[in-house]
Design an enzyme around this catalytic site. Structure first.
Site, PDB file in Angstrom:
ATOM      1  N   SER A   1       0.603   1.362  -6.103  1.00 53.62           N
ATOM      2  CA  SER A   1       0.305   1.070  -4.706  1.00 53.62           C
ATOM      3  C   SER A   1       1.489   0.368  -4.078  1.00 53.62           C
ATOM      4  O   SER A   1       2.284  -0.270  -4.769  1.00 53.62           O
ATOM      5  CB  SER A   1      -0.923   0.150  -4.642  1.00 53.62           C
TER       6      SER A   1
ATOM      7  N   TYR B   1      -5.334  -7.880  -6.772  1.00 55.32           N
ATOM      8  CA  TYR B   1      -5.015  -6.456  -6.672  1.00 55.32           C
ATOM      9  C   TYR B   1      -3.499  -6.250  -6.681  1.00 55.32           C
ATOM     10  O   TYR B   1      -2.975  -5.418  -7.414  1.00 55.32           O
ATOM     11  CB  TYR B   1      -5.639  -5.879  -5.401  1.00 55.32           C
TER      12      TYR B   1
END
Length: 179
Positions: free
Chosen positions: A137, A150
């Site tokens: 990501s 995250y």
């Protein structure tokens, strides 16, 4: 039109009941791979199997939480017994929880890609071939409020990708990250 063939290859795409995981599994199937996937609920499993069937794809689905190491081992063993050893792992499953770091439990930290890679590596090492694709990501490069765990996990996944490539390249196992 597919420019290459994955005929005879077995691909495990985690979290491929819908979204990008479903699309990646579809592309791998169109290239000839046998597809295995997981999701965490029966409702999502039913919808996914319906979707694959509508596309003419025979996919084998498993209800499995990728953070459960024993469950993942059992899933990988069943895939090996029914479809053949996993040739391609796409570590796609993951969720983003927008929780301040000090409120997040350690168990909520993203560990599924590590657990899944660990489960398929022995079979790939034995065959001296394999591909692991980690869905990273942009959060592996950025920091933002309420996504610290995250972002840290995706940063760790980026480094796990590099380390798998380095450590297991001698077995002809390639590991790449996409984001």
């Amino acid at each position: 039109m597919v420019n290459f063939s994955l005929e005879g290859k077995v691909a495990l795409v985690t979290g491929a009941a819908y979204g990008i995981g479903f699309a990646m599994a579809q592309a791998l199937a169109e290239a000839g791979a046998k597809i295995a996937f997981n999701c965490r609920t029966q409702a999502n499993m039913d919808k996914a199997l319906e979707g694959y069937k509508a596309l003419g794809i025979e996919a084998k689905g498993y209800i499995c939480d990728c953070t459960d190491e024993e469950g993942v081992k059992a899933m990988v063993a069943d895939i090996a017994a029914t479809l053949g050893p996993v040739d391609i792992l796409v570590n796609n499953a993951g969720i983003i929880k927008r929780i301040p770091m000090h409120e997040m439990a350690a168990e909520e930290f993203l560990v599924a890609p590590y657990i899944c890679a660990k489960a398929v590596l022995p079979g790939m090492m034995e065959k001296k071939a394999g591909k692991i694709i980690n869905v990273c990501s942009m959060m592996s490069e950025l920091g933002r409020e309420t996504v610290s765990a995250y972002a840290a996990a995706k940063g760790g996944l980026k480094m796990l990708t590099r380390n798998i490539a380095s450590e297991y390249g001698q077995y002809n196992i390639q590991c790449n990250g996409i984001g």
